[in-house]
Design a protein around this motif. Structure first.
Motif, PDB file in Angstrom:
ATOM      1  N   ASN A   9       0.868  -1.177   0.000  1.00 27.37           N
ATOM      2  CA  ASN A   9       0.000   0.000   0.000  1.00 27.37           C
ATOM      3  C   ASN A   9       0.904   1.225   0.000  1.00 27.37           C
ATOM      4  OD1 ASN A   9      -1.773   2.121   0.636  1.00 27.37           O
ATOM      5  ND2 ASN A   9      -2.998   0.872   2.027  1.00 27.37           N
ATOM      6  N   GLN A  10       1.157   1.777  -1.187  1.00 24.41           N
ATOM      7  CA  GLN A  10       2.111   2.875  -1.317  1.00 24.41           C
ATOM      8  C   GLN A  10       1.463   4.066  -2.016  1.00 24.41           C
ATOM      9  OE1 GLN A  10       5.977   1.558  -2.937  1.00 24.41           O
ATOM     10  NE2 GLN A  10       5.287  -0.539  -2.643  1.00 24.41           N
ATOM     11  N   PHE A  75      -2.844   4.539   1.983  1.00 20.49           N
ATOM     12  CA  PHE A  75      -4.255   4.914   1.964  1.00 20.49           C
ATOM     13  C   PHE A  75      -4.977   3.988   2.936  1.00 20.49           C
ATOM     14  CE2 PHE A  75      -8.196   5.737  -0.850  1.00 20.49           C
ATOM     15  CZ  PHE A  75      -8.415   6.948  -0.231  1.00 20.49           C
ATOM     16  N   ARG A  76      -5.607   4.560   3.954  1.00 21.30           N
ATOM     17  CA  ARG A  76      -6.188   3.744   5.015  1.00 21.30           C
ATOM     18  C   ARG A  76      -7.669   4.043   5.212  1.00 21.30           C
ATOM     19  NH1 ARG A  76      -1.836   3.025   9.930  1.00 21.30           N
ATOM     20  NH2 ARG A  76      -0.244   1.904   8.716  1.00 21.30           N
ATOM     21  N   SER A  77      -8.353   3.081   5.838  1.00 22.05           N
ATOM     22  CA  SER A  77      -9.777   3.219   6.107  1.00 22.05           C
ATOM     23  C   SER A  77     -10.075   2.873   7.558  1.00 22.05           C
ATOM     24  CB  SER A  77     -10.588   2.280   5.201  1.00 22.05           C
ATOM     25  OG  SER A  77     -10.391   0.924   5.576  1.00 22.05           O
ATOM     26  N   ILE A 112      -0.772   5.792  -6.530  1.00 14.59           N
ATOM     27  CA  ILE A 112      -0.986   4.758  -5.518  1.00 14.59           C
ATOM     28  C   ILE A 112      -0.758   3.386  -6.144  1.00 14.59           C
ATOM     29  CG2 ILE A 112      -3.481   4.673  -5.977  1.00 14.59           C
ATOM     30  CD1 ILE A 112      -3.841   4.079  -2.948  1.00 14.59           C
ATOM     31  N   PHE A 113      -0.173   2.497  -5.362  1.00 19.11           N
ATOM     32  CA  PHE A 113      -0.050   1.085  -5.722  1.00 19.11           C
ATOM     33  C   PHE A 113      -0.650   0.266  -4.591  1.00 19.11           C
ATOM     34  CE2 PHE A 113       2.239  -2.865  -4.773  1.00 19.11           C
ATOM     35  CZ  PHE A 113       1.876  -3.609  -5.887  1.00 19.11           C
ATOM     36  N   LEU A 114      -1.479  -0.727  -4.951  1.00 17.86           N
ATOM     37  CA  LEU A 114      -2.097  -1.590  -3.951  1.00 17.86           C
ATOM     38  C   LEU A 114      -1.937  -3.053  -4.338  1.00 17.86           C
ATOM     39  CD1 LEU A 114      -5.491   0.271  -3.355  1.00 17.86           C
ATOM     40  CD2 LEU A 114      -3.472   0.335  -1.887  1.00 17.86           C
ATOM     41  N   ASP A 115      -1.686  -3.874  -3.345  1.00 13.70           N
ATOM     42  CA  ASP A 115      -1.625  -5.328  -3.485  1.00 13.70           C
ATOM     43  C   ASP A 115      -2.663  -5.880  -2.508  1.00 13.70           C
ATOM     44  OD1 ASP A 115      -1.086  -8.037  -3.144  1.00 13.70           O
ATOM     45  OD2 ASP A 115       1.086  -7.805  -3.081  1.00 13.70           O
ATOM     46  N   LEU A 173      -2.895  -3.241  -8.367  1.00 13.27           N
ATOM     47  CA  LEU A 173      -3.416  -2.141  -9.172  1.00 13.27           C
ATOM     48  C   LEU A 173      -2.634  -0.863  -8.927  1.00 13.27           C
ATOM     49  CD1 LEU A 173      -5.295   0.004  -7.350  1.00 13.27           C
ATOM     50  CD2 LEU A 173      -6.939  -1.849  -7.468  1.00 13.27           C
ATOM     51  N   TRP A 174      -2.661  -0.008  -9.948  1.00 11.66           N
ATOM     52  CA  TRP A 174      -2.008   1.293  -9.905  1.00 11.66           C
ATOM     53  C   TRP A 174      -3.035   2.347 -10.303  1.00 11.66           C
ATOM     54  CZ3 TRP A 174      -0.105  -3.237 -11.532  1.00 11.66           C
ATOM     55  CH2 TRP A 174       1.168  -3.653 -11.103  1.00 11.66           C
TER      56      TRP A 174
END
Length: 208
Positions: A9-10, A75-77, A112-115, A173-174
């Motif tokens: 999460n970057q 990015f947090r929830s 943003i990059f998410l795994d 995803l990016w």
């Protein structure tokens, strides 16, 4: 293992501060504050992105309105209980921040990059103008057994591709974080203007 969880999460945000620091909460004596920055899109529209920043990273007693910040984090929830129901609250948790005199070169101002893993069946649809869209909810692991639940939106061929994912599908995803305003009826004829955040996906991969 902790480094791997941090890598999934970057976020990088470069924007102009548009609010003062507002106190959010305290953890083990460390205060956290929210500040909003404006990030320009290529379309000349703007996104208003909330940054959650520790008082140990920046002097939160100062007014930085109009100054440019470069922030790196995740990015947090979290779920906020209000009006008898839970509302998903999203912000960028900042791990590193710098006040800039000028915008940096060769740095995307909103990336943003998410795994993570699909945790809700994707919703694929087509707009009245014929544009393909798919809404995803991605679960991204965080240290200490926690997860963030992040809404994402895909377009065109990406939407058609993502619309076929099953719950539990592992993806990379990016994209960028985008904001949009909407009106919510709160009581009687009263209407409240709110801001929602989601990830606009530019590239997506299914991980076997």
């Amino acid at each position: 293992m902790a480094d791997k969880v941090l890598d999934n999460n970057q976020v990088t945000i470069v924007g102009v501060v548009d609010s003062e620091f507002v106190y959010s909460h305290e953890v083990f004596g460390e205060g956290f504050y929210v500040v909003e920055v404006i990030v320009q899109r290529l379309s000349n529209m703007v996104d208003r992105i909330p940054l959650m920043i520790s008082e140990r990273l920046i002097d939160v007693t100062q007014n930085y309105i109009g100054r440019t910040l470069e922030a790196h984090g995740q990015f947090r929830s979290y779920n906020k209980h209000e009006e008898g129901r839970n509302r998903l609250v999203l912000s960028v948790f900042v791990r590193d921040v710098e006040v800039l005199d000028e915008e940096p070169e060769n740095v995307k101002p909103n990336s943003i990059f998410l795994d993570g893993y699909i945790c809700k069946q994707p919703v694929y649809r087509m707009t009245p103008l014929g544009r393909e869209i798919a809404d995803l909810l991605l679960a991204v692991n965080r240290p200490y057994g926690k997860s963030d639940y992040l809404p994402c939106i895909c377009w065109g061929r990406n939407a058609r591709f993502a619309g076929k994912f099953e719950v539990g599908t592992h993806i990379h995803l990016w994209g960028r974080i985008q904001s949009r305003t909407y009106q919510k009826r709160i009581e009687g004829d009263q209407v409240e203007r709110r801001t929602a955040y989601e990830i606009s996906v530019s590239k997506i991969e299914c991980i076997e």
